[in-house]
Write an enzyme that holds these catalytic residues in place. Structure first.
Site, PDB file in Angstrom:
ATOM      1  N   GLU A  11     -21.569-121.314 -89.935  1.00  0.00           N
ATOM      2  CA  GLU A  11     -21.208-122.577 -89.303  1.00  0.00           C
ATOM      3  C   GLU A  11     -21.144-122.468 -87.785  1.00  0.00           C
ATOM      4  O   GLU A  11     -21.412-123.441 -87.073  1.00  0.00           O
ATOM      5  CB  GLU A  11     -19.859-123.054 -89.843  1.00  0.00           C
ATOM      6  CG  GLU A  11     -19.899-123.468 -91.295  1.00  0.00           C
ATOM      7  CD  GLU A  11     -18.510-123.703 -91.858  1.00  0.00           C
ATOM      8  OE1 GLU A  11     -17.528-123.395 -91.158  1.00  0.00           O
ATOM      9  OE2 GLU A  11     -18.412-124.181 -92.991  1.00  0.00           O
ATOM     10  N   HIS A  46     -15.535-115.586 -94.101  1.00  0.00           N
ATOM     11  CA  HIS A  46     -16.384-116.034 -95.201  1.00  0.00           C
ATOM     12  C   HIS A  46     -15.855-115.454 -96.502  1.00  0.00           C
ATOM     13  O   HIS A  46     -15.346-114.332 -96.540  1.00  0.00           O
ATOM     14  CB  HIS A  46     -17.838-115.585 -94.981  1.00  0.00           C
ATOM     15  CG  HIS A  46     -18.818-116.267 -95.877  1.00  0.00           C
ATOM     16  ND1 HIS A  46     -19.068-115.838 -97.170  1.00  0.00           N
ATOM     17  CD2 HIS A  46     -19.616-117.349 -95.671  1.00  0.00           C
ATOM     18  CE1 HIS A  46     -19.979-116.632 -97.715  1.00  0.00           C
ATOM     19  NE2 HIS A  46     -20.326-117.552 -96.839  1.00  0.00           N
TER      20      HIS A  46
END
Length: 388
Positions: free
Chosen positions: A325, A272
Site C-alpha cells: 500500500e 503485513h
C-alpha cells in the site's frame, strides 16, 4: 487461445478438519490447493505460476499476466494479440448498467459503484457455470465501469474505448479523455501486474467460497469486491497519502512517527499479515515511484526508512516492514488517479486473480464449509414468551 489450467488436487476432508482450533482468522489453516500463485512471507517472495514477480513486473504488461493466470503459461505473440482483441471486443457497457451508474449519487464511493455495476452486468450477462469467456468479459469491463462512474460524478459523459489502446492505457484515457503518456502507462501497467494475484487473501478466499457453492462468476466477484473494500485488506492506499500529508515534512517525521507508534496509532503502509520482510511488490513500486516523481520520492523514502527503524526500536521483533500500500499510493497519484480510485484500481488488477481462482475452484470443486468452535451456553432452560 489455450485451455485454462486447473489445480490438480483439492484438499482432503481430513486435512481441512485436522486443525479444529485456531487463534482466529484461519491463520495457518490450509483451505485449498492452488497452482496460481505462491506467497513466501519469510523471504519476501511472490510467484505467479512459477515466475518471480520481480521478473514479471519489469518485463510484462497486464494482458500477459492475465493470460498466465488463466491459461497457465505466458502467451506467445499471437496468443497475446488474440487476448487483446477479445478485451477490445468486450469494452462495452450494457444499457442497464449505464442506467444504474447514472442513478447513483455523486457521493457514492467508487468501490460501491463498481460492486453495483458488476452486479447489474451479471444480472443480464451471466448464465450458468463460470467460464473463461465470462472471466474475459468481466476483466475487460472493470475499467469501463469505474471510468464511467467517475466521469458521471464529475458531470461529464462517459467515453468510448479506443481499441488500439492496451488495458492500462485505455483505463487512463477513459478517465481523462486524453491519450496517456508512455510513462504513466508503464507505471500503471507495473501496478496492475504486481497486484493481479496474491495467494489465499481475504477477497480471493471469499470468491472461492462463493464459487464452491456453484454460484455464478458475477456473484463470486461481487463478494470479492466487498471483501477488498475493507480497510484491513485493500481499502487503505489513499490513507497512506493522508498520513504523509499529516506528517508534512521530513524534519517532522521522526517525532510524528514516534508519537503515533507510542499512542497505538497505525502507520499506514507498514506491516503485513504474511510478509515478515519487505513486501516484494513494494520493492518494485518503490522504484516506479522514484522514476515517476523524484522530488516527492525523497520525502516518501525518508519517511519509510525512519518508520522501519522506529518500529524496530519501539516494537522489537515484530518485523514490521513496508507493504504494497505504501508505494501504491505514490505511484497511482503520479499517474493522475484520485485517492478514492486507488482501491477500485486495485480491483481492476485483482479481478484477474479472482476469476482465475474461481475457474480453478470449479474445475475440481468441493463445497468450502469449515467448522466453528462454539463458545456459548448449552443448557439454558427454555421459558415460553409469557413467562420471560
Amino acid at each position: 487461445m489455450s485451455t485454462p489450467i486447473s489445480s490438480n488436487s483439492q484438499i482432503s476432508q481430513k486435512e481441512t478438519t485436522s486443525a479444529t482450533k485456531n487463534k482466529g482468522g484461519l491463520e495457518g489453516i490450509v483451505a485449498a490447493t492452488t497452482a496460481i500463485s505462491k506467497v513466501e512471507g519469510e523471504i519476501g517472495r511472490l510467484i505467479y505460476r512459477g515466475y518471480n514477480i520481480h521478473d514479471l513486473a519489469r518485463t510484462t504488461i497486464f494482458e500477459e499476466i492475465v493470460h498466465l493466470l488463466w491459461f497457465g503459461h505466458l502467451p506467445n505473440k499471437r496468443e497475446l494479440e488474440q487476448l487483446q482483441e477479445r478485451f477490445a471486443t468486450e469494452r462495452t457497457i450494457p444499457e442497464n448498467v449505464m442506467v444504474t451508474l447514472r442513478s447513483l449519487p455523486a457521493s457514492t464511493e467508487p468501490m460501491d459503484a463498481l460492486r453495483t455495476a458488476v452486479s447489474a452486468w451479471g444480472a443480464v450477462a451471466i448464465q450458468g457455470k463460470p467460464t473463461i469467456d465470462q472471466a474475459i468479459a468481466l476483466t475487460a469491463r472493470f475499467p469501463l465501469f469505474l471510468a464511467a462512474f467517475d466521469r458521471l460524478r464529475r458531470g461529464l459523459e462517459p467515453l468510448e474505448s479506443k481499441p488500439e489502446l492496451g488495458h492500462a492505457a485505455n483505463y487512463l484515457y477513459l478517465l481523462t479523455g486524453e491519450i496517456p503518456s508512455e510513462e504513466h502507462v508503464k507505471g500503471l501497467n507495473a501496478y496492475l501486474v504486481l497486484l493481479a494475484d496474491h495467494g489465499m487473501n481475504a477477497s480471493t478466499f471469499t470468491a472461492r467460497i462463493v464459487a464452491s457453492t456453484e454460484s455464478d462468476i458475477s456473484s463470486s466477484i461481487v463478494a470479492a469486491i466487498g471483501a477488498l473494500k475493507g480497510p484491513l485488506h485493500g481499502g487503505a492506499p489513499s490513507k497512506v497519502q493522508d498520513m504523509l500529508r499529516e506528517i508534512g515534512t521530513l524534519e517532522k517525521a521522526d517525532a510524528w512517527i514516534r508519537e503515533a507508534v507510542s499512542t497505538g496509532k497505525k502507520l499506514m503502509g507498514f506491516g503485513h499479515r504474511v510478509y515478515k520482510t519487505t513486501d516484494p511488490r513494494a520493492e518494485e513500486l518503490r522504484e516506479m515511484a522514484r522514476l515517476a516523481d523524484a522530488n516527492g520520492f525523497v520525502f516518501t523514502r525518508g519517511v519509510e526508512e525512519l518508520a522501519i527503524a522506529i518500529l524496530e526500536e519501539l516494537k522489537p521483533g515484530r518485523r514490521l516492514y513496508t507493504n504494497v500500500e505504501y508505494y501504491s499510493a505514490a505511484l497511482m497519484a503520479s499517474v493522475g488517479l484520485k485517492g478514492d480510485l486507488f482501491t477500485p484500481t486495485f480491483a481492476v488488477s485483482r479481478v484477474a486473480g479472482w476469476s482465475a481462482h474461481v475457474l480453478e475452484q470449479i474445475n475440481n470443486n468441493r463445497l468450502i464449509r469449515p467448522e466453528a468452535e462454539y463458545t456459548g451456553p448449552t443448557d439454558l432452560a427454555f421459558k415460553p414468551l409469557n413467562e420471560r
